[in-house]
Design a protein around this motif. Structure first.
Motif, short mmCIF file in Angstrom:
data_model
loop_
_atom_site.label_atom_id
_atom_site.label_comp_id
_atom_site.label_asym_id
_atom_site.label_seq_id
_atom_site.Cartn_x
_atom_site.Cartn_y
_atom_site.Cartn_z
N GLY A 55 0.87 -1.54 0.40
CA GLY A 55 0.14 0.15 0.28
C GLY A 55 1.00 1.70 -0.04
O GLY A 55 0.30 2.47 -0.22
N SER A 56 1.74 1.14 0.12
CA SER A 56 3.48 2.22 -0.14
C SER A 56 3.02 2.85 -1.21
O SER A 56 2.42 2.82 -2.53
CB SER A 56 4.23 2.49 0.26
OG SER A 56 4.83 1.16 -0.73
N THR A 57 3.46 4.63 -1.58
CA THR A 57 2.90 4.81 -3.41
C THR A 57 3.86 6.00 -2.63
O THR A 57 4.70 5.97 -2.17
CB THR A 57 1.69 5.51 -2.94
OG1 THR A 57 1.89 6.83 -1.66
CG2 THR A 57 0.88 4.90 -2.83
N ILE A 58 4.60 6.15 -4.55
CA ILE A 58 5.41 7.03 -4.32
C ILE A 58 4.80 8.03 -6.17
O ILE A 58 4.11 6.99 -6.99
CB ILE A 58 6.72 6.67 -5.09
CG1 ILE A 58 6.50 5.50 -6.30
CG2 ILE A 58 7.76 5.71 -3.78
CD1 ILE A 58 8.13 4.97 -6.68
N TYR A 59 4.91 8.97 -6.20
CA TYR A 59 5.42 10.10 -7.17
C TYR A 59 5.56 10.46 -8.39
O TYR A 59 6.72 10.53 -6.86
CB TYR A 59 3.25 10.40 -6.76
CG TYR A 59 2.69 10.15 -5.94
CD1 TYR A 59 2.22 9.85 -5.30
CD2 TYR A 59 0.94 9.65 -6.57
CE1 TYR A 59 0.70 9.63 -4.13
CE2 TYR A 59 0.10 9.03 -6.11
CZ TYR A 59 0.15 9.51 -4.90
OH TYR A 59 -1.20 8.66 -4.37
N ALA A 60 5.28 10.67 -9.19
CA ALA A 60 6.44 11.83 -9.39
C ALA A 60 6.25 13.12 -9.40
O ALA A 60 4.90 13.22 -8.75
CB ALA A 60 6.18 11.76 -11.21
N ASP A 61 7.02 14.13 -9.17
CA ASP A 61 7.08 15.19 -8.37
C ASP A 61 6.06 16.28 -9.24
O ASP A 61 5.80 16.79 -8.43
CB ASP A 61 8.52 16.18 -8.26
CG ASP A 61 9.11 15.49 -7.78
OD1 ASP A 61 10.83 15.99 -7.72
OD2 ASP A 61 8.80 14.74 -6.09
N SER A 62 5.98 15.95 -10.69
CA SER A 62 4.91 16.53 -11.37
C SER A 62 3.47 16.39 -10.83
O SER A 62 2.69 17.49 -11.27
CB SER A 62 5.39 16.67 -12.56
OG SER A 62 4.71 15.37 -13.14
N VAL A 63 3.36 15.81 -10.72
CA VAL A 63 1.79 14.99 -10.03
C VAL A 63 1.90 15.32 -8.66
O VAL A 63 0.30 15.05 -8.33
CB VAL A 63 1.39 13.56 -10.64
CG1 VAL A 63 2.18 13.63 -12.58
CG2 VAL A 63 2.53 12.75 -10.35
N LYS A 64 2.79 15.11 -7.62
CA LYS A 64 2.26 16.00 -6.75
C LYS A 64 1.54 16.22 -5.69
O LYS A 64 1.34 17.50 -6.49
CB LYS A 64 3.67 15.66 -5.56
CG LYS A 64 4.44 14.50 -5.28
CD LYS A 64 5.46 14.66 -4.67
CE LYS A 64 6.42 13.35 -4.22
NZ LYS A 64 8.05 13.64 -4.00
#
Length: 119
Positions: A55-64
């Motif tokens: 369930g951990s998530t990561i995002y591109a900086d451009s979409v955070k």
């Protein structure tokens, strides 16, 4: 044969929202992570968001702060909620199922869904 089927793309104005869905079938060995990637014309495919089996998530900086990835394990579906869309979000969005560190490892891809944000 493994299938990842995306839906939810389309044309939206700047500031609008879309929700992408990706439903997987026939994956025998559970992935470590499910993710969304995108590829704009003339650019390389890039990671947008990823969610692990825990369930951990990561995002591109451009979409955070604008995009949210989630999953419904009972439905074998992963979602990408996209808010405050910008023209630079225009791309083909691909769903990915990834497994590594144990046999069998794999990367499965969907066919892609077009997202177009008009200015």
């Amino acid at each position: 044969q493994v299938q990842l089927v995306e839906s939810g793309g389309g044309l939206v104005q700047t500031g609008g929202s879309l929700r992408l869905s990706c439903t997987s079938s026939k994956i025998t060995f559970s992935p470590n992570a499910m993710g969304w990637y995108r590829q704009a014309p003339g650019k390389q495919r890039e990671l947008v968001a990823r969610i692990s089996s825990g369930g951990s998530t990561i995002y591109a900086d451009s979409v955070k702060g604008r995009f949210t990835i989630s999953r419904d394990n009972a439905k074998n579906t992963v979602y990408l909620q996209m808010n405050s869309l910008k023209p630079e979000d225009t791309a083909v969005y691909y769903c990915n199922a990834h497994r590594d560190g144990t046999f069998p490892s794999y990367d499965y891809w969907g066919q892609g869904t077009q997202v177009t944000v008009s200015s």
